[in-house]
Write a protein that holds these residues in place. Structure first.
Motif, PDB file in Angstrom:
ATOM      1  N   THR A  56      -9.657  -0.191   5.990  1.00 51.21           N
ATOM      2  CA  THR A  56      -8.137  -0.451   5.419  1.00 51.21           C
ATOM      3  C   THR A  56      -7.666  -1.764   4.724  1.00 51.21           C
ATOM      4  OG1 THR A  56      -7.591   1.999   6.570  1.00 51.21           O
ATOM      5  CG2 THR A  56      -6.130   0.506   6.167  1.00 51.21           C
ATOM      6  N   MET A  57      -6.379  -2.450   4.324  1.00 47.41           N
ATOM      7  CA  MET A  57      -6.045  -3.053   4.166  1.00 47.41           C
ATOM      8  C   MET A  57      -4.671  -2.809   3.917  1.00 47.41           C
ATOM      9  SD  MET A  57      -7.319  -5.782   0.701  1.00 47.41           S
ATOM     10  CE  MET A  57      -6.277  -4.647  -0.422  1.00 47.41           C
ATOM     11  N   THR A  58      -4.119  -4.670   4.235  1.00 41.22           N
ATOM     12  CA  THR A  58      -2.605  -4.941   4.247  1.00 41.22           C
ATOM     13  C   THR A  58      -2.612  -5.622   2.977  1.00 41.22           C
ATOM     14  OG1 THR A  58      -2.536  -6.639   5.558  1.00 41.22           O
ATOM     15  CG2 THR A  58      -1.784  -5.044   6.697  1.00 41.22           C
ATOM     16  N   GLY A  59      -1.450  -5.676   2.201  1.00 35.63           N
ATOM     17  CA  GLY A  59      -1.661  -6.330   0.910  1.00 35.63           C
ATOM     18  C   GLY A  59       0.196  -6.575   0.732  1.00 35.63           C
ATOM     19  N   ALA A  60       0.373  -7.033  -0.671  1.00 31.59           N
ATOM     20  CA  ALA A  60       1.759  -7.358  -0.887  1.00 31.59           C
ATOM     21  C   ALA A  60       3.087  -7.316  -0.463  1.00 31.59           C
ATOM     22  CB  ALA A  60       1.774  -7.934  -2.306  1.00 31.59           C
ATOM     23  N   TYR A  61       2.374  -5.185  -0.775  1.00 30.82           N
ATOM     24  CA  TYR A  61       3.947  -4.578  -0.751  1.00 30.82           C
ATOM     25  C   TYR A  61       3.541  -3.305  -0.128  1.00 30.82           C
ATOM     26  CZ  TYR A  61       2.274  -4.057  -4.963  1.00 30.82           C
ATOM     27  OH  TYR A  61       1.621  -3.877  -6.841  1.00 30.82           O
ATOM     28  N   HIS A  62       2.063  -3.118   0.599  1.00 29.93           N
ATOM     29  CA  HIS A  62       1.448  -2.019   0.487  1.00 29.93           C
ATOM     30  C   HIS A  62       0.728  -2.210   1.839  1.00 29.93           C
ATOM     31  CE1 HIS A  62      -1.692  -3.764  -1.808  1.00 29.93           C
ATOM     32  NE2 HIS A  62      -1.572  -3.153  -2.331  1.00 29.93           N
ATOM     33  N   VAL A  63      -0.195  -0.760   2.280  1.00 32.10           N
ATOM     34  CA  VAL A  63      -1.238  -0.240   3.299  1.00 32.10           C
ATOM     35  C   VAL A  63      -2.198   0.036   2.228  1.00 32.10           C
ATOM     36  CG1 VAL A  63      -2.017   0.357   5.678  1.00 32.10           C
ATOM     37  CG2 VAL A  63       0.045  -1.043   5.050  1.00 32.10           C
ATOM     38  N   LEU A  64      -3.592  -0.101   2.295  1.00 36.13           N
ATOM     39  CA  LEU A  64      -3.804   0.796   1.494  1.00 36.13           C
ATOM     40  C   LEU A  64      -5.624   1.153   2.086  1.00 36.13           C
ATOM     41  CD1 LEU A  64      -4.659   1.767  -1.531  1.00 36.13           C
ATOM     42  CD2 LEU A  64      -5.657  -1.006  -1.982  1.00 36.13           C
ATOM     43  N   ARG A  65      -5.021   2.425   1.823  1.00 29.65           N
ATOM     44  CA  ARG A  65      -7.241   2.921   2.174  1.00 29.65           C
ATOM     45  C   ARG A  65      -7.866   3.121   1.167  1.00 29.65           C
ATOM     46  NH1 ARG A  65      -7.700   6.563   6.542  1.00 29.65           N
ATOM     47  NH2 ARG A  65      -6.221   5.253   8.097  1.00 29.65           N
ATOM     48  N   PHE A  66      -9.207   2.315   1.467  1.00 31.24           N
ATOM     49  CA  PHE A  66     -10.359   3.072   0.513  1.00 31.24           C
ATOM     50  C   PHE A  66     -11.286   3.421   1.948  1.00 31.24           C
ATOM     51  CE2 PHE A  66      -8.730  -1.677  -0.416  1.00 31.24           C
ATOM     52  CZ  PHE A  66      -8.664  -2.093  -1.960  1.00 31.24           C
ATOM     53  N   GLU A  67     -11.712   4.819   0.550  1.00 31.46           N
ATOM     54  CA  GLU A  67     -13.138   5.238   1.605  1.00 31.46           C
ATOM     55  C   GLU A  67     -14.064   4.881   0.467  1.00 31.46           C
ATOM     56  OE1 GLU A  67     -12.728   7.901   3.012  1.00 31.46           O
ATOM     57  OE2 GLU A  67     -10.851   7.966   3.768  1.00 31.46           O
ATOM     58  N   ASN A  68     -15.470   5.367   1.088  1.00 32.63           N
ATOM     59  CA  ASN A  68     -16.453   4.955   0.382  1.00 32.63           C
ATOM     60  C   ASN A  68     -16.730   6.292  -0.030  1.00 32.63           C
ATOM     61  OD1 ASN A  68     -18.814   4.332  -0.782  1.00 32.63           O
ATOM     62  ND2 ASN A  68     -19.999   4.140   1.124  1.00 32.63           N
ATOM     63  N   VAL A  69     -16.838   6.316  -1.153  1.00 32.59           N
ATOM     64  CA  VAL A  69     -17.425   7.603  -2.277  1.00 32.59           C
ATOM     65  C   VAL A  69     -18.881   8.325  -2.796  1.00 32.59           C
ATOM     66  CG1 VAL A  69     -15.028   7.937  -2.967  1.00 32.59           C
ATOM     67  CG2 VAL A  69     -17.077   7.176  -4.702  1.00 32.59           C
ATOM     68  N   LEU A  70     -19.324   7.398  -2.374  1.00 31.39           N
ATOM     69  CA  LEU A  70     -21.019   7.889  -2.167  1.00 31.39           C
ATOM     70  C   LEU A  70     -21.547   7.931  -1.272  1.00 31.39           C
ATOM     71  CD1 LEU A  70     -22.243   4.325  -3.595  1.00 31.39           C
ATOM     72  CD2 LEU A  70     -21.324   6.632  -5.198  1.00 31.39           C
ATOM     73  N   ALA A  71     -22.430   9.219  -1.603  1.00 32.48           N
ATOM     74  CA  ALA A  71     -23.308   9.804  -0.827  1.00 32.48           C
ATOM     75  C   ALA A  71     -24.208   8.698   0.231  1.00 32.48           C
ATOM     76  CB  ALA A  71     -24.066  11.156  -0.417  1.00 32.48           C
ATOM     77  N   PRO A  72     -25.128   8.913   1.125  1.00 31.00           N
ATOM     78  CA  PRO A  72     -26.323   7.621   1.428  1.00 31.00           C
ATOM     79  C   PRO A  72     -27.685   7.674   0.617  1.00 31.00           C
ATOM     80  CG  PRO A  72     -25.635   9.300   3.402  1.00 31.00           C
ATOM     81  CD  PRO A  72     -25.160   9.257   2.257  1.00 31.00           C
TER      82      PRO A  72
END
Length: 388
Positions: A101-117
Motif C-alpha cells: 500500500t502506498m500514499t501518492g500525490a492525490y491517492h492511496v494505492l493498493r498493489f496486489e501481487n498477482v503471481l502464485a509462488p
C-alpha cells in the motif's frame, strides 16, 4: 507456467539492471532521454548475495523522480532495479498477504501481487505488484501509512495535521490529531509525517514541531521535533531534529532523527519523558526505515533544499569529510555498522520511504498509466498460460 507482461516504462526509460555480476560494485549509468540528466547506481559487493540467500528484495519511493523502485536479484544472478512511474510516491506498507500500500500525490494505492509462488512474469519476475484498489483523496501531502485490523489504510494526512483513513464519499475520515492542534484545518502547522504501527493499531507519530500555526514548523527544524503516543494522546519525547519514520521493532521504538543523520531508539517511553538514543550515523537526510531480522534498511537523501539545510547534519558531514548520500544503507543493529548499501548518483537526490519485501527476490510493479495494466487480466482459478 509464466504470466506474460512487460516491465513498465518509466519517465526515464525502461527499467534496467544494476550490477550485472554479484562482485561488480558499479552499476551502468541509465541513459537519459533528451533534456534529462543521467542517473547512475552502485552497490556493495555483498548486497546481491545477501538478497539471494535470505530471499528478500527492497522497495523504495522517490517523490522527486516520480518512481517506485524495486531492487532484486535476477534469476541468473546479478541485481535488477525495476522502476515504475507513479504520481509522487511516498509512504509504503507491505503486509504478509503480499499487498503493498502506498500514499501518492492525490491517492492511496493498493498493489496486489498477482503471481502464485510458481509463476513468473516475463520468465523473470517472481512478484508482480498490480494496482487493484485506489482511493482518490486529493492533494493531502500524505506521508507514512499503515494497515488497521480490517486491513484498511491509516495514513498521515500532513496537510490537515491528523491521521486519516479513506472515506467512501469524501477525501478522508480523520481518526486522530495531536493534542496541540486546535482545529482540523487545511494548514500544515506541525508537519506531522511519521507513523509507527503496533500490529494493526496506530501507536506513535512524529512531527517536526508542536506548532499550531500555518507553516510554523519550519522555524523549529533544529530541535522542535516530537514523538506523540497516539493511544495516550501525549508527547513522550521532544527536542528532536526533523524526526521521521518511527517504527516498532523487537519491543523498541526506532526512528530517524533526520536533522542529525542518526538512526536510534527512544528510551524511557513508559515515563512519558523519552530520550532519543543514537545507534548509528548515516551520511544523509534520513527518511524511510524498514527492518528484516537484525538489519535496519535506512533511506538517505541529499539535503539540497532550504528546509534540509542549516541543521546539525551539515556539521556532522563536514567533520566526517563526507558528501551526503542518496540511496539505502543496511545497518547491523548489533553494532551500528553499515554492512551493505545501494547508492544513487545524478539527477535523483531524494527518497521518502523504504520497505523490505520478504519472499520476493525479483519484483516488479505496474503504474496506473501503463498499457500493461490494461492488458494484464487475472482471476481466481484461471488456466495456466502456455509459455511463449
Amino acid at each position: 507456467m509464466s504470466k506474460k507482461t512487460t516491465p513498465a516504462k518509466t519517465a526515464k526509460g525502461k527499467a534496467n539492471g544494476a550490477d550485472k555480476a554479484q562482485a561488480q560494485t558499479t552499476a551502468p549509468t541509465q541513459q537519459p532521454e533528451a533534456g534529462q540528466a543521467a542517473v547512475s547506481y552502485s552497490m556493495s559487493p555483498g548486497l546481491v548475495p545477501r538478497m539471494a540467500k535470505e530471499q528478500f528484495s527492497i522497495a523504495f519511493s522517490s517523490y522527486q523522480s516520480g518512481l517506485l523502485y524495486m531492487l532484486g536479484v535476477q534469476p541468473g544472478g546479478g541485481a535488477h532495479l525495476h522502476q515504475s512511474a507513479q504520481p509522487k510516491p511516498m509512504g509504503l506498507s507491505f503486509n504478509t498477504n503480499g499487498q503493498l500500500t502506498m500514499t501518492g500525490a492525490y491517492h492511496v494505492l493498493r498493489f496486489e501481487n498477482v503471481l502464485a509462488p510458481h509463476e513468473r512474469a516475463n520468465n523473470m519476475f517472481d512478484a508482480c505488484f498490480v494496482p487493484r484498489r485506489t482511493h482518490f483523496t486529493g492533494a493531502l501531502d500524505a506521508h507514512d501509512i499503515g494497515l488497521d485490523a480490517e486491513g484498511e489504510p491509516v495514513f498521515v494526512n500532513t496537510r490537515f495535521n491528523c491521521l486519516s483513513r479513506p472515506h467512501p464519499r469524501h477525501s478522508f475520515e480523520p481518526v486522530w490529531q495531536p493534542p496541540f492542534i486546535s482545529a482540523l484545518v487545511n494548514e500544515d502547522r506541525c508537519h506531522l509525517n511519521g507513523l509507527a504501527m503496533d500490529g494493526s493499531d496506530p501507536a506513535y507519530a512524529t512531527a517536526i514541531s508542536r506548532s499550531d500555526t500555518i507553516d510554523g514548523w519550519r522555524d523549529r527544524r533544529a530541535d522542535g521535533g516530537v514523538v506523540i503516543d497516539i493511544r495516550k494522546n501525549e508527547i513522550v519525547c521532544e527536542g528532536l531534529s526533523m524526526p521521521h519514520s518511527p517504527r516498532l521493532h523487537n519491543g523498541e521504538l526506532w526512528l530517524l532523527n533526520s536533522g542529525t543523520g542518526e538512526l536510534g531508539v527512544v528510551t524511557g517511553l513508559d515515563t512519558g519523558k523519552g530520550t532519543f538514543e543514537p545507534r548509528a550515523f548515516c551520511p544523509g537526510f534520513l527518511r524511510g526505515l524498514s527492518f528484516f531480522g537484525n538489519l535496519a534498511f535506512v533511506g538517505l537523501s541529499k539535503p539540497r533544499y532550504k528546509r534540509f539545510e542549516g541543521l546539525e547534519l551539515d556539521e556532522r558531514l563536514r567533520k566526517a569529510d563526507s558528501e551526503p548520500w542518496c540511496g539505502v544503507q543496511i545497518i547491523d543493529l548489533t553494532n551500528g555498522s553499515c554492512v551493505d548499501w545501494f547508492r544513487i548518483d545524478g539527477a535523483v537526490a531524494e527518497l521518502y520511504d523504504v520497505e523490505v519485501l520478504p519472499g520476493a527476490t525479483c519484483p516488479m510493479s505496474l503504474s496506473l498509466t501503463s498499457p500493461e495494466l490494461a492488458d494484464l487480466i487475472t482471476y481466481e482459478g484461471m488456466n495456466p498460460t502456455p509459455e511463449a
